[in-house]
Design a protein around this motif. Structure first.
Motif, PDB file in Angstrom:
ATOM      1  N   ARG A 142       1.119   3.016  -4.940  1.00  0.00           N
ATOM      2  CA  ARG A 142       0.002   3.917  -4.675  1.00  0.00           C
ATOM      3  C   ARG A 142      -1.003   3.991  -5.830  1.00  0.00           C
ATOM      4  O   ARG A 142      -2.132   4.446  -5.648  1.00  0.00           O
TER       5      ARG A 142
ATOM      6  N   PHE B  52       0.828  -1.205   0.000  1.00  0.00           N
ATOM      7  CA  PHE B  52       0.000   0.000   0.000  1.00  0.00           C
ATOM      8  C   PHE B  52       0.869   1.264   0.000  1.00  0.00           C
ATOM      9  O   PHE B  52       0.510   2.281  -0.602  1.00  0.00           O
TER      10      PHE B  52
ATOM     11  N   VAL C 107      -7.122  -1.917  -4.506  1.00  0.00           N
ATOM     12  CA  VAL C 107      -6.952  -2.827  -3.367  1.00  0.00           C
ATOM     13  C   VAL C 107      -6.679  -4.253  -3.837  1.00  0.00           C
ATOM     14  O   VAL C 107      -5.773  -4.935  -3.329  1.00  0.00           O
TER      15      VAL C 107
ATOM     16  N   LYS D 101      -8.518  -0.681   3.205  1.00  0.00           N
ATOM     17  CA  LYS D 101      -8.014   0.268   2.203  1.00  0.00           C
ATOM     18  C   LYS D 101      -6.724   0.895   2.689  1.00  0.00           C
ATOM     19  O   LYS D 101      -6.312   0.699   3.842  1.00  0.00           O
ATOM     20  N   ARG D 102      -6.083   1.648   1.822  1.00  0.00           N
ATOM     21  CA  ARG D 102      -4.776   2.214   2.123  1.00  0.00           C
ATOM     22  C   ARG D 102      -4.825   3.115   3.365  1.00  0.00           C
ATOM     23  O   ARG D 102      -3.919   3.117   4.190  1.00  0.00           O
TER      24      ARG D 102
ATOM     25  N   THR E 296      -3.200  -4.600  -5.228  1.00  0.00           N
ATOM     26  CA  THR E 296      -2.199  -4.490  -4.165  1.00  0.00           C
ATOM     27  C   THR E 296      -2.071  -5.786  -3.385  1.00  0.00           C
ATOM     28  O   THR E 296      -0.967  -6.244  -3.068  1.00  0.00           O
TER      29      THR E 296
END
Length: 318
Positions: free
Chosen positions: A220, A216, A224, A293-294, A227
């Motif tokens: 960038r 993450f 999701v 999420k990030r 990643t």
């Protein structure tokens, strides 16, 4: 250390829904067998007779098991105790037969095969002791589960804590389901193996979760799913090395360890295989379904060097 490096990410999460459906079906089958068939508990849990027999020379454990089996005992534990000449025998309780009668029958068979067999002690392990052991085992399992949730929630985020514990319980229930379906003997060593699988599985989950957090930060522009796929793919070489070497040791116990270590190694074998599966396709995918999420893992920090037109002192170098 990497034996190989995969250049293109494998789309694991593309098949997450199908694989999670397989996991649910497998989990429900395991629960069904546990409810309908139950576990085949060993003498530690059900109670029985404990005998310690001494020999003048190295005891032949296979011959001892064969002789006791002729008396109609199928669930007997025979193992060395202290030295190769001392043998510990656990007999299940039989209705209408006292502990003393069981000891006399077994000792008669052993002395008929080897006159040097001597009974050193014989005692009855009552059902109350078995109940206490079962309760202590459940307490140990509960404390492990609670500890894992707290650890993952503090280290990562609560969504990972929930995903990790669901994946770990998935492994435990499936192991118990195998033992219920095949009616393999469930003993204290097997319980120890189940607890070991919990720790082993959460270790794999932590490695993947940590790589997801790292991805993450670095990737960038990925969504999701991409990643998570990148994080899992980047840990495959480590997974193969770690689990492959561990499985070799466990398989050696399973093949060469004899009856004493057989079910212990069998539980570990099942747990390692499903532990890899659950860490990738259960823990990671559940975290995705929960909406990780990030922003959950990386806190936004203000850029100290960025100039703010409203603040004449911003961006100044001191």
């Amino acid at each position: 250390m990497e034996f190989f490096k995969i250049k293109r990410d494998i789309p694991f999460m593309r098949h997450a829904l199908l694989l999670n459906a397989v996991s649910i079906v497998t989990f429900l089958l395991a629960v069904f067998f546990l409810v309908t068939r139950g576990l085949h508990l060993s003498v530690e849990f059900t109670g029985g007779t404990l005998m310690e027999v001494s020999y003048t020379q190295t005891a032949d454990l296979e011959a001892i098991r064969g002789g006791i089996a002729k008396l109609g005992y199928t669930d007997v534990q025979v193992q060395n105790f202290g030295t190769a000449r001392d043998v510990l025998i656990r007999l299940p309780a039989v209705k209408g037969v006292s502990s003393g009668e069981q000891s006399a029958q077994v000792l008669g068979v052993l002395q008929a095969a080897d006159a040097g067999a001597t009974l050193r002690r014989s005692e009855f392990v009552g059902p109350q002791v078995g109940d206490e052991l079962a309760l202590d085992g459940l307490k140990a399992l509960a404390f492990v589960v609670i500890g894992i949730v707290i650890y993952l929630a503090f280290r990562f985020e609560w969504k990972f804590g929930v995903a990790g514990i669901i994946a770990n319980l998935h492994d435990v229930v499936i192991i118990l389901g195998f033992f219920a379906f095949f009616q393999w003997e469930f003993s204290l060593p097997v319980l120890a193996a189940v607890l070991a699988v919990l720790g082993y599985s959460v270790n794999e989950s932590v490695v993947i979760f940590d790589r997801i957090r790292e991805s993450f930060r670095r990737q960038r522009k990925m969504d999701v799913k991409a990643t998570i796929d990148h994080a899992i793919t980047s840990t495959i070489s480590r997974t193969i090395i770690t689990h492959g070497s561990t499985q070799l040791v466990v398989l050696s116990m399973l093949i060469f360890g004899g009856p004493t270590l057989h079910y212990f190694a069998l539980a570990l074998t099942i747990g390692i295989c499903f532990g890899i599966y659950s860490s990738v396709f259960v823990a990671a995918s559940i975290a995705m379904w929960l909406g990780v999420k990030r922003e959950d893992l990386i806190k936004a920090t203000p850029d100290k060097g960025k100039h703010d037109p409203k603040d004449p002192n911003s961006g100044a170098v001191v």
